[in-house]
Design a protein around this motif. Structure first.
Motif, PDB file in Angstrom:
ATOM      1  N   UNK A 185     -12.377   1.020  -5.378  1.00 29.93           N
ATOM      2  CA  UNK A 185     -11.492   0.099  -6.084  1.00 29.93           C
ATOM      3  C   UNK A 185     -11.096  -1.052  -5.163  1.00 29.93           C
ATOM      4  N   UNK A 186     -10.514  -2.078  -5.767  1.00 36.98           N
ATOM      5  CA  UNK A 186     -10.091  -3.251  -5.008  1.00 36.98           C
ATOM      6  C   UNK A 186      -8.799  -2.913  -4.251  1.00 36.98           C
ATOM      7  N   UNK A 187      -8.887  -2.907  -2.911  1.00 37.18           N
ATOM      8  CA  UNK A 187      -7.727  -2.509  -2.098  1.00 37.18           C
ATOM      9  C   UNK A 187      -7.523  -3.495  -0.950  1.00 37.18           C
ATOM     10  N   UNK A 188      -6.294  -3.939  -0.759  1.00 40.12           N
ATOM     11  CA  UNK A 188      -5.947  -4.745   0.414  1.00 40.12           C
ATOM     12  C   UNK A 188      -5.290  -3.802   1.412  1.00 40.12           C
ATOM     13  N   UNK A 189      -5.776  -3.831   2.651  1.00 38.99           N
ATOM     14  CA  UNK A 189      -5.222  -2.907   3.662  1.00 38.99           C
ATOM     15  C   UNK A 189      -4.262  -3.634   4.587  1.00 38.99           C
ATOM     16  N   UNK A 190      -3.135  -2.975   4.868  1.00 36.65           N
ATOM     17  CA  UNK A 190      -2.126  -3.563   5.754  1.00 36.65           C
ATOM     18  C   UNK A 190      -1.838  -2.579   6.888  1.00 36.65           C
ATOM     19  N   UNK A 191      -1.368  -3.101   8.053  1.00 35.10           N
ATOM     20  CA  UNK A 191      -1.076  -2.191   9.163  1.00 35.10           C
ATOM     21  C   UNK A 191       0.098  -1.266   8.842  1.00 35.10           C
ATOM     22  N   UNK A 192       0.086  -0.108   9.464  1.00 29.64           N
ATOM     23  CA  UNK A 192       1.209   0.835   9.282  1.00 29.64           C
ATOM     24  C   UNK A 192       2.432   0.256   9.994  1.00 29.64           C
ATOM     25  N   UNK A 193       3.569   0.148   9.289  1.00 32.76           N
ATOM     26  CA  UNK A 193       4.760  -0.419   9.949  1.00 32.76           C
ATOM     27  C   UNK A 193       5.301   0.520  11.012  1.00 32.76           C
ATOM     28  N   UNK A 194       5.814  -0.051  12.066  1.00 33.11           N
ATOM     29  CA  UNK A 194       6.567   0.773  13.013  1.00 33.11           C
ATOM     30  C   UNK A 194       7.748  -0.068  13.494  1.00 33.11           C
ATOM     31  N   UNK A 195       8.611   0.534  14.305  1.00 32.35           N
ATOM     32  CA  UNK A 195       9.851  -0.148  14.663  1.00 32.35           C
ATOM     33  C   UNK A 195       9.609  -1.509  15.304  1.00 32.35           C
ATOM     34  N   UNK A 196       8.590  -1.591  16.173  1.00 33.09           N
ATOM     35  CA  UNK A 196       8.350  -2.841  16.903  1.00 33.09           C
ATOM     36  C   UNK A 196       7.714  -3.913  16.026  1.00 33.09           C
TER      37      UNK A 196
END
Ligand SMILES: Cc1ncc(COP(=O)(O)O)c(C=O)c1O
Length: 201
Positions: free
Chosen positions: A167-178
């Motif tokens: 499927x059509x998916x946009x990937x983003x980085x996993x958020x972390x505190x920094x």
């Protein structure tokens, strides 16, 4: 012939490269965190059988309850039927879930649970007459082996041959505190680039 040898005659194993790792360890017994192979060697199951066995193998309470349930009511299709164990489990789960949750949809494995989540999201907008088709997912995630679950997982050698069909998916980085503010702007940029985007921040 050993179990290990017989295994190779007829079985495929999931997420395994058979060419480079043809042998599978034949386990004959499990108790608590200890696995015993067919030669009597013992191993610590430090991954809890892919984290499905957090109460220990052959847990006496679980095996006795499963055994007595199997003798009373083994299985019933769940579409137009119901049964007390499912009702009781849903009541107990609701008690520990956040207050805005009041319905449970049971699935039998992680991949199809992810499929159900994807379908619920699609159907939510379908019912509003607003069809949407793009998902946002975290990079490097793993959500399972079915097509929807592979789609929303990170790119991986397991998915390579199927990528054209995902499927059509946009990937983003996993958020972390920094990196949370960078992540937030990447999320908003990703949303705005999708053809489904209905808002601008
Ligand atoms: C986060 C997550 N979701 C889904 C799955 C897929 O579960 P299953 O192997 O039961 O299909 C896994 C399996 O490791 C997982 O870690």
């Amino acid at each position: 012939m050993t179990l290990q040898e017989r295994d190779k005659n007829h079985l495929w194993h999931p997420l395994k490269q058979h060419q480079t790792h043809p042998e599978s360890l034949a386990i004959v017994k499990a108790k608590g965190c200890i696995l015993t192979d067919e030669k009597g060697n013992e191993y610590i199951d430090a991954i809890s059988s892919w984290y499905t066995c957090m109460f220990g193998h052959c847990n006496e309470y679980i095996t006795s309850r499963v055994s007595s349930q199997m003798q009373t009511l083994d299985q019933i299709m769940f579409s137009d039927f119901t049964h007390e164990p499912a009702i009781k489990l849903s009541e107990n789960l609701i008690k520990i879930l956040p207050n805005n949750q009041n319905r449970i949809f049971f699935n039998d494995n992680g991949s199809t649970a992810v499929e159900a989540g994807i379908k619920m999201a699609l159907q939510y907008y379908f019912n509003l007459d607003e069809k949407r088709s793009t998902f946002i997912a975290f990079e490097n995630g793993f959500h399972g082996d079915t097509f929807g679950a592979m789609s929303v997982s990170g790119l991986s050698v397991y998915n390579g041959p199927f990528e054209d069909f995902l499927m059509d998916v946009k990937r983003i980085p996993v958020p972390n505190e920094r990196k949370s503010s960078r992540n937030f702007s990447e999320v908003t940029k990703s949303i705005q680039k999708t053809k489904d985007c209905r808002f601008h921040l």
